[in-house]
Each structure stands twice: as structure tokens, then as C-alpha cells.
Design an enzyme around this catalytic site. Structure first.
Site, mmCIF file in Angstrom:
data_model
loop_
_atom_site.group_PDB
_atom_site.id
_atom_site.type_symbol
_atom_site.label_atom_id
_atom_site.label_comp_id
_atom_site.label_asym_id
_atom_site.label_seq_id
_atom_site.Cartn_x
_atom_site.Cartn_y
_atom_site.Cartn_z
ATOM 1 N N ASP A 37 0.843 -1.207 0.000
ATOM 2 C CA ASP A 37 0.000 0.000 0.000
ATOM 3 C C ASP A 37 0.873 1.250 0.000
ATOM 4 O O ASP A 37 1.428 1.608 1.036
ATOM 5 C CB ASP A 37 -0.883 0.012 1.247
ATOM 6 C CG ASP A 37 -1.987 -1.024 1.150
ATOM 7 O OD1 ASP A 37 -2.163 -1.818 2.096
ATOM 8 O OD2 ASP A 37 -2.662 -1.040 0.108
ATOM 9 N N ASP A 174 -10.841 -4.796 -0.656
ATOM 10 C CA ASP A 174 -9.751 -4.392 0.210
ATOM 11 C C ASP A 174 -10.264 -3.480 1.309
ATOM 12 O O ASP A 174 -10.778 -2.403 1.044
ATOM 13 C CB ASP A 174 -8.736 -3.630 -0.667
ATOM 14 C CG ASP A 174 -7.532 -3.160 0.100
ATOM 15 O OD1 ASP A 174 -6.658 -2.532 -0.527
ATOM 16 O OD2 ASP A 174 -7.466 -3.412 1.305
#
Ligand code: DX5
Length: 215
Positions: A37, A174
Site C-alpha cells: 500500500d 480491500d
């Protein structure tokens, strides 16, 4: 039609950064992809890490770069140089179709697959211009920036819509994905589940990853 296998993608945001390689080693035998990320503190209210950290990770898992940044076009090359497998940018950061198509082409030319992400408050229509051109749609089930947040179940309708319109498209979810919410994601049509805290907070990561795959 045989349903596509469910891929489990641990997100390293929730891993212990002081022991990152050990953390990656602990999921490598059981996971399918590994999500990194990348956050710029501008597109999202948090700064995480960039290419130097991704370069340090040694793994056989395909690296999935989730760009939570305001200018993804400026970041693509450094990750393509690392031979990552997949790069996802956010629809909200690239509003124009022509710019999205150019990014998708650059990512693919660089040897990776391309994805577009939409935040919980972003309607599916906001990405419909490129859904036939991408390899993956990421439907966020939390507001991006932090791990360990609560799953926003309203987004499941977008997953159902996207799966109906593009049955062969890989749909990734997600945010707040765990043993309770994973079956809802799969039932809606998602076949790539990102999980951070559900996996990295667990002792037995093999068992958690196996449970997330259950239909
Ligand atoms: C949030 C990140 C997610 C997050 C998932 O901005 O994009 O990948 O790390 O973490 P959990 O699974 O704990 O919600």
C-alpha cells in the site's frame, strides 16, 4: 462455468515493519499475491512507504502495488523497474479517460497488469469508461489510509454490478476483509481478497488465509 479461484492477497500495511521480511516469509507459502500500500499523505491522510521498501522485499509472491497517491503517473516507472506483477491506481486520482488509458498502456508495456480502484463513496459508473480495458477492479471496502477499519458492506452492491457487467473481470476487495466478511465478498463476485490485520494480527496465518478462501 467453473468459477475462478479465490486469490488471497495479504496487505503488508498491517505487518510489523521492524521485521518485514520475516512477516512476508510467514505468508509466502500460503498466499497468492502480496499487496504493497503506497500512500503519499495527500491522496490519503497517511504516509506509508515507497519503492525503496518494496525493493527490499524478497519474495516469490507476485507484488501488487496499490497506489494511493494523487499523481500515479509519476510513480509508475519506479515500480515497473522493480518488475512488480500488478499496479492499481485510483479512479479519483485520474479523472480523464484518456489519462487512464495511457496509464494502463504504460503499466502493461512495463510488464505488469493494470487495475483501477474506487473508494467506498465512488460509484461504479466513475470507472465504467475503462472496465473493459483493465485487468482488475479494486473495490475499496474502507476509506483508504489505514488498516484495521470496519468493513463497509454497502460497497457489495458495486461488486455485484461489476461482476454482472464484466463476469470475466478480476474483482479485488480491500479493507475490513476477515473470516466474517470474506464470504460476503466472494458471494458478491470478488475473487481477489486483500487482508491486512486479519492476517498479520493472527498467530496462525496459514489457517486464516485458508479460511478466507472458503466460499
Ligand atoms: C487501506 C489499505 C488496505 C488495508 C487493509 O488503505 O488499502 O489494504 O491495509 O487492511 P485491513 O485488512 O486491516 O482492513
Amino acid at each position: 462455468m467453473k468459477s475462478a479461484p479465490i486469490l488471497i492477497t495479504p496487505s503488508i500495511l498491517s505487518a510489523d515493519f521492524g521485521r518485514l521480511q520475516e512477516e512476508v516469509d510467514s505468508v509466502e507459502p500460503h498466499a497468492d499475491w502480496l499487496q504493497c500500500d503506497v500512500m503519499d499523505g495527500h491522496f490519503v491522510p497517511n504516509i506509508s512507504f515507497g519503492a525503496p521498501v518494496v525493493r527490499a522485499i524478497k519474495t516469490k509472491l507476485p507484488l501488487d502495488i496499490h497506489l494511493m497517491v494523487s499523481n500515479p503517473a509519476d510513480r509508475i516507472d519506479e515500480f515497473l523497474t522493480l518488475k512488480v506483477a500488478h499496479i492499481t491506481f485510483h479512479a479519483e486520482a485520474v479523472p480523464k479517460t484518456a489519462d487512464r488509458l495511457a496509464l494502463i498502456a504504460r503499466i502493461r508495456k512495463g510488464g505488469a497488469t493494470a487495475g483501477i480502484a474506487i473508494n467506498p463513496d465512488t460509484p461504479l459508473d466513475a470507472a465504467s469508461d475503462v472496465l473493459s480495458d483493465i485487468d482488475l477492479l479494486l473495490v475499496m471496502s474502507v476509506h483508504p489510509g489505514f488498516g484495521g477499519q470496519k468493513f463497509i458492506s454497502d460497497v457489495l452492491e458495486k461488486v455485484r454490478q461489476a461482476h454482472r457487467a464484466h463476469p470475466g473481470l478480476m474483482i479485488q476487495m480491500d479493507g475490513g476483509v476477515d473470516e466474517k466478511t470474506a464470504p460476503q465478498c466472494i458471494a458478491a463476485g470478488a475473487n481477489n481478497l486483500v487482508a491486512g490485520s486479519a492476517i498479520f494480527r493472527a498467530k496462525n496465518r496459514e489457517a486464516v488465509i485458508a479460511s478466507l478462501r472458503q466460499r
